[in-house]
Scaffold this motif. Structure first.
Motif, PDB file in Angstrom:
ATOM      1  N   GLN A   1       0.824  -1.200   0.000  1.00  0.00           N
ATOM      2  CA  GLN A   1       0.000   0.000   0.000  1.00  0.00           C
ATOM      3  C   GLN A   1       0.864   1.259   0.000  1.00  0.00           C
ATOM      4  OE1 GLN A   1      -2.918   0.101   3.118  1.00  0.00           O
ATOM      5  NE2 GLN A   1      -4.046   1.788   2.181  1.00  0.00           N
ATOM      6  N   ALA A   2       1.943   1.228   0.766  1.00  0.00           N
ATOM      7  CA  ALA A   2       2.844   2.384   0.819  1.00  0.00           C
ATOM      8  C   ALA A   2       3.500   2.627  -0.540  1.00  0.00           C
ATOM      9  CB  ALA A   2       3.911   2.165   1.888  1.00  0.00           C
ATOM     10  N   PHE A   3       3.851   1.561  -1.221  1.00  0.00           N
ATOM     11  CA  PHE A   3       4.453   1.683  -2.548  1.00  0.00           C
ATOM     12  C   PHE A   3       3.484   2.331  -3.538  1.00  0.00           C
ATOM     13  CE2 PHE A   3       4.327  -0.917  -6.574  1.00  0.00           C
ATOM     14  CZ  PHE A   3       5.148  -0.077  -7.307  1.00  0.00           C
ATOM     15  N   VAL A   4       2.263   1.841  -3.600  1.00  0.00           N
ATOM     16  CA  VAL A   4       1.281   2.376  -4.549  1.00  0.00           C
ATOM     17  C   VAL A   4       0.948   3.831  -4.207  1.00  0.00           C
ATOM     18  CG1 VAL A   4      -1.054   2.126  -5.459  1.00  0.00           C
ATOM     19  CG2 VAL A   4       0.337   0.092  -5.031  1.00  0.00           C
ATOM     20  N   THR A   5       0.863   4.139  -2.933  1.00  0.00           N
ATOM     21  CA  THR A   5       0.598   5.511  -2.508  1.00  0.00           C
ATOM     22  C   THR A   5       1.726   6.438  -2.931  1.00  0.00           C
ATOM     23  OG1 THR A   5      -0.714   4.775  -0.615  1.00  0.00           O
ATOM     24  CG2 THR A   5       0.186   7.003  -0.522  1.00  0.00           C
ATOM     25  N   ALA A   6       2.960   6.020  -2.700  1.00  0.00           N
ATOM     26  CA  ALA A   6       4.114   6.839  -3.076  1.00  0.00           C
ATOM     27  C   ALA A   6       4.195   7.025  -4.585  1.00  0.00           C
ATOM     28  CB  ALA A   6       5.400   6.202  -2.546  1.00  0.00           C
ATOM     29  N   LEU A   7       3.896   5.963  -5.328  1.00  0.00           N
ATOM     30  CA  LEU A   7       3.957   6.046  -6.791  1.00  0.00           C
ATOM     31  C   LEU A   7       2.987   7.086  -7.328  1.00  0.00           C
ATOM     32  CD1 LEU A   7       4.905   4.885  -9.553  1.00  0.00           C
ATOM     33  CD2 LEU A   7       3.047   3.214  -9.347  1.00  0.00           C
ATOM     34  N   ASN A   8       1.805   7.154  -6.760  1.00  0.00           N
ATOM     35  CA  ASN A   8       0.753   8.021  -7.289  1.00  0.00           C
ATOM     36  C   ASN A   8       0.641   9.359  -6.552  1.00  0.00           C
ATOM     37  OD1 ASN A   8      -0.797   6.286  -9.386  1.00  0.00           O
ATOM     38  ND2 ASN A   8      -0.502   4.897  -7.652  1.00  0.00           N
TER      39      ASN A   8
ATOM     40  N   THR B   1       4.500  15.763  -9.673  1.00  0.00           N
ATOM     41  CA  THR B   1       4.498  16.910 -10.586  1.00  0.00           C
ATOM     42  C   THR B   1       4.816  18.228  -9.890  1.00  0.00           C
ATOM     43  OG1 THR B   1       2.103  17.122 -10.303  1.00  0.00           O
ATOM     44  CG2 THR B   1       2.878  15.828 -12.182  1.00  0.00           C
ATOM     45  N   THR B   2       4.829  18.234  -8.574  1.00  0.00           N
ATOM     46  CA  THR B   2       5.101  19.484  -7.847  1.00  0.00           C
ATOM     47  C   THR B   2       6.470  19.520  -7.196  1.00  0.00           C
ATOM     48  OG1 THR B   2       4.065  18.633  -5.824  1.00  0.00           O
ATOM     49  CG2 THR B   2       2.646  19.814  -7.389  1.00  0.00           C
ATOM     50  N   ASN B   3       6.977  18.335  -6.815  1.00  0.00           N
ATOM     51  CA  ASN B   3       8.302  18.251  -6.178  1.00  0.00           C
ATOM     52  C   ASN B   3       8.888  16.890  -6.513  1.00  0.00           C
ATOM     53  OD1 ASN B   3      10.552  18.070  -4.487  1.00  0.00           O
ATOM     54  ND2 ASN B   3       9.559  19.224  -2.840  1.00  0.00           N
ATOM     55  N   ALA B   4       9.474  16.792  -7.692  1.00  0.00           N
ATOM     56  CA  ALA B   4       9.936  15.507  -8.217  1.00  0.00           C
ATOM     57  C   ALA B   4      10.985  14.856  -7.314  1.00  0.00           C
ATOM     58  CB  ALA B   4      10.495  15.682  -9.622  1.00  0.00           C
ATOM     59  N   ALA B   5      11.858  15.646  -6.730  1.00  0.00           N
ATOM     60  CA  ALA B   5      12.897  15.082  -5.854  1.00  0.00           C
ATOM     61  C   ALA B   5      12.273  14.422  -4.636  1.00  0.00           C
ATOM     62  CB  ALA B   5      13.874  16.177  -5.435  1.00  0.00           C
ATOM     63  N   GLU B   6      11.278  15.068  -4.059  1.00  0.00           N
ATOM     64  CA  GLU B   6      10.596  14.483  -2.908  1.00  0.00           C
ATOM     65  C   GLU B   6       9.840  13.222  -3.319  1.00  0.00           C
ATOM     66  OE1 GLU B   6       6.897  15.604   0.119  1.00  0.00           O
ATOM     67  OE2 GLU B   6       8.091  17.229  -0.779  1.00  0.00           O
ATOM     68  N   TRP B   7       9.208  13.270  -4.487  1.00  0.00           N
ATOM     69  CA  TRP B   7       8.473  12.091  -4.995  1.00  0.00           C
ATOM     70  C   TRP B   7       9.420  10.910  -5.162  1.00  0.00           C
ATOM     71  CZ3 TRP B   7       8.918   9.813 -10.023  1.00  0.00           C
ATOM     72  CH2 TRP B   7       7.988   8.798 -10.270  1.00  0.00           C
ATOM     73  N   ARG B   8      10.578  11.140  -5.761  1.00  0.00           N
ATOM     74  CA  ARG B   8      11.543  10.058  -5.962  1.00  0.00           C
ATOM     75  C   ARG B   8      12.030   9.513  -4.627  1.00  0.00           C
ATOM     76  NH1 ARG B   8      13.411  13.539 -10.149  1.00  0.00           N
ATOM     77  NH2 ARG B   8      15.043  14.335  -8.751  1.00  0.00           N
ATOM     78  N   ALA B   9      12.308  10.397  -3.693  1.00  0.00           N
ATOM     79  CA  ALA B   9      12.822   9.962  -2.387  1.00  0.00           C
ATOM     80  C   ALA B   9      11.804   9.088  -1.666  1.00  0.00           C
ATOM     81  CB  ALA B   9      13.173  11.176  -1.537  1.00  0.00           C
ATOM     82  N   ASN B  10      10.560   9.487  -1.692  1.00  0.00           N
ATOM     83  CA  ASN B  10       9.515   8.701  -1.021  1.00  0.00           C
ATOM     84  C   ASN B  10       9.257   7.377  -1.730  1.00  0.00           C
ATOM     85  OD1 ASN B  10       9.118  10.574   1.031  1.00  0.00           O
ATOM     86  ND2 ASN B  10       7.559  11.706  -0.116  1.00  0.00           N
ATOM     87  N   LEU B  11       9.300   7.393  -3.064  1.00  0.00           N
ATOM     88  CA  LEU B  11       9.098   6.152  -3.810  1.00  0.00           C
ATOM     89  C   LEU B  11      10.224   5.164  -3.514  1.00  0.00           C
ATOM     90  CD1 LEU B  11       7.479   4.557  -5.905  1.00  0.00           C
ATOM     91  CD2 LEU B  11       8.824   5.682  -7.706  1.00  0.00           C
ATOM     92  N   GLU B  12      11.439   5.669  -3.432  1.00  0.00           N
ATOM     93  CA  GLU B  12      12.591   4.805  -3.203  1.00  0.00           C
ATOM     94  C   GLU B  12      12.644   4.250  -1.784  1.00  0.00           C
ATOM     95  OE1 GLU B  12      16.089   6.901  -4.568  1.00  0.00           O
ATOM     96  OE2 GLU B  12      15.100   7.366  -6.481  1.00  0.00           O
ATOM     97  N   LYS B  13      11.874   4.827  -0.872  1.00  0.00           N
ATOM     98  CA  LYS B  13      11.762   4.255   0.468  1.00  0.00           C
ATOM     99  C   LYS B  13      10.911   2.990   0.471  1.00  0.00           C
ATOM    100  CE  LYS B  13      12.159   8.691   2.926  1.00  0.00           C
ATOM    101  NZ  LYS B  13      11.398   9.689   3.731  1.00  0.00           N
ATOM    102  N   THR B  14      10.055   2.855  -0.525  1.00  0.00           N
ATOM    103  CA  THR B  14       9.106   1.741  -0.568  1.00  0.00           C
ATOM    104  C   THR B  14       9.395   0.739  -1.669  1.00  0.00           C
ATOM    105  OG1 THR B  14       7.563   2.826  -2.098  1.00  0.00           O
ATOM    106  CG2 THR B  14       7.320   3.323   0.247  1.00  0.00           C
ATOM    107  N   PHE B  15      10.207   1.120  -2.660  1.00  0.00           N
ATOM    108  CA  PHE B  15      10.364   0.320  -3.873  1.00  0.00           C
ATOM    109  C   PHE B  15      11.795   0.437  -4.368  1.00  0.00           C
ATOM    110  CE2 PHE B  15       9.628  -0.085  -8.611  1.00  0.00           C
ATOM    111  CZ  PHE B  15       9.270  -1.418  -8.601  1.00  0.00           C
ATOM    112  N   ASN B  16      12.371  -0.694  -4.765  1.00  0.00           N
ATOM    113  CA  ASN B  16      13.730  -0.715  -5.289  1.00  0.00           C
ATOM    114  C   ASN B  16      13.702  -0.227  -6.738  1.00  0.00           C
ATOM    115  OD1 ASN B  16      16.351  -1.282  -6.117  1.00  0.00           O
ATOM    116  ND2 ASN B  16      16.461  -3.191  -4.958  1.00  0.00           N
TER     117      ASN B  16
END
Length: 471
Positions: free
Chosen positions: A274-281, A286-301
């Motif tokens: 659930q955390a992975f899908v939430t982070a992905l979407n 679109t507003t802070n790509a660096a933050e989006w990548r950081a959060n996605l990488e916490k949940t998904f390799n």
């Protein structure tokens, strides 16, 4: 009671160790009624023996025996669940028949004896498996059916097979190379993924003989595939405590029922998925790509996935995420994030949706993902969003370049294809055995002999297209 002579001797030997008769009775010599039972071959007390079960230089032989009543029960179950009796539509001489899925429930297991290297495994769980591969072969009346083996499936009914294993393996999957005239794609693509640093199931070729109740028949060369949640994760990741999922999801949103757990079933915890899908979407994409990548990488390799994606899109795959919402696993690896594991490769390494087999399949409207991914829509967010992100897209291209230069060369691929084709040829088109008629998915031996050249040409074409993309 555990007072058989063999168990009594073991109990006496254990006096003073603190083990009671009751404690040991459940796990010593569970196959005492089977004279072929040995610790090495049948027990769960040994590590998986890959050299015996997945040899790379020879073709093993597997013999399966069912009674006429067993085959009748299988047919009745299939007709009830999927609405079609064996050979209910399509042709019967190697044709592909009607492709496409036909049902959502797994077929039932039946208990059958399996013979290998002169030894017998009793009451092994045998069931048919697959989607389009099973649908087409079943309706066409082709006996070369995809199936799965579960060696202690019936241990509650038959205590003598308690914890029965096949040289350390509990489950094994058998792929009949449906829609693949070369019969080697399932095998070589797994090898290619691992060569590129992407963990994938071990595979090996087997000659398979099945008695459907009227005498043993040769059903041709199968690819045995290691089951992900049985041994693969432990062997290649070093542990298997984390959740293993076999999803049927596009990841547009989290729906628990789409994330089938293959272990830890009693723990009602899907929080990692659930955390992975939430982070992905997340809207931060679109507003802070660096933050989006950081959060996605916490949940998904993510980097591992980009490597997989580079390999997958280079070789071409018609039956995985991007075309269908299945044929992959997610494992919560030791690093505490989900890792992508590829699965089911018979419809890859080809430019046509038929998977390199009989063109009558037509592909069912599937569309393989291109190397650029430019055509992918937001309905496949794990593709579209990483392609839209400049950082991830640059890494993806780097992985594609490395794969093209170090693994997917014409010399490497030609050697791999030739080795495996030469290995199975004596058992596909003779002289030691020949796949024929309704016991093969090949419509002619010529299709097999020409398939090697088709594979080699595919590599040349893909090298040119990917090289152009990378410029």
């Amino acid at each position: 009671m555990c007072m058989t002579p063999s168990r009594l001797l073991l109990i006496l030997a254990l006096v003073g160790t603190g083990f009671s008769c009751q404690q040991k009775a459940i796990d010593i010599d569970p196959g005492s009624t089977n004279s072929d039972w040995t610790t090495e071959s049948h027990s769960n007390e040994v590590d998986p023996n890959y050299a015996v079960v997945f040899p790379q230089e020879q073709v093993n032989t597997l013999e399966i025996t069912m009674t006429a009543a067993d085959w009748t029960a299988i047919r009745a179950d299939m007709k009830t669940k999927f609405g079609s009796d064996f050979g209910g539509s399509g042709t019967t001489g190697g044709g592909m028949g009607g492709a496409g899925g036909f049902g959502s429930d797994d077929p039932d297991y039946v208990a059958l004896p399996v013979k290998f290297n002169g030894k017998v495994w009793n009451k092994v769980g045998f069931r048919l498996k697959g989607n389009s591969s099973l649908s087409s072969t079943w309706r066409s009346g082709i006996y070369k059916l995809p199936f799965r083996l579960h060696f202690d499936k019936f241990e509650d009914d038959f205590p003598d097979i308690k914890n029965q294993r096949f040289y350390g393996f509990k489950e094994l999957s058998m792929s009949p190379a449906y829609s693949d005239n070369s019969l080697i794609r399932e095998k070589v693509v797994a090898d290619i993924f691992r060569s590129a640093g992407v963990p994938a199931a071990q595979t090996a070729f087997y000659k398979v003989y099945i008695d459907f109740g009227e005498g043993q028949k040769y059903c041709g060369v199968y690819t045995m595939v290691e089951v992900i949640d049985d041994t693969m994760v432990k062997d290649q990741f070093g542990e298997d405590d984390g959740n293993i999922y076999k999803p049927e999801s596009t990841f547009q949103q989290f729906t628990q029922s789409q994330f089938e757990k293959k272990n830890n079933e009693t723990a009602a915890d899907w929080s990692d998925a659930q955390a992975f899908v939430t982070a992905l979407n997340a809207t931060t994409r679109t507003t802070n790509a660096a933050e989006w990548r950081a959060n996605l990488e916490k949940t998904f390799n993510v980097d591992h996935y980009l490597k997989f994606l580079a390999v997958n899109n280079t070789i071409v795959n018609w039956d995985t995420y991007g075309a269908m919402a299945h044929n992959y696993y997610l494992y919560n690896a030791p690093a505490g994030k989900l890792t992508w594991i590829p699965w089911d490769h018979n419809m890859s390494m080809t430019s046509t949706a038929g998977g390199g087999g009989n063109p009558g399949n037509g592909g069912g409207g599937m569309r393989a993902v291109s190397i650029s991914m430019s055509e992918v829509t937001g309905s496949w967010p794990l593709l579209r969003y990483v392609a839209n992100d400049p950082v991830y897209y640059a890494r993806y291209k780097e992985h594609a370049k490395t794969f093209l230069e170090t693994v997917f060369t014409t010399a490497n691929m030609n050697a791999l294809f030739e080795k495996n084709t030469n290995l199975i040829s004596p058992y596909v088109i003779g002289p030691q055995a020949t796949e024929t008629g309704k016991y093969s998915n090949l419509s002619s031996s010529a299709n097999f002999t020409s398939a090697l050249g088709v594979l080699k040409a595919h590599v040349v074409t893909r090298n040119q297209e990917v090289s152009t993309f990378l410029k």
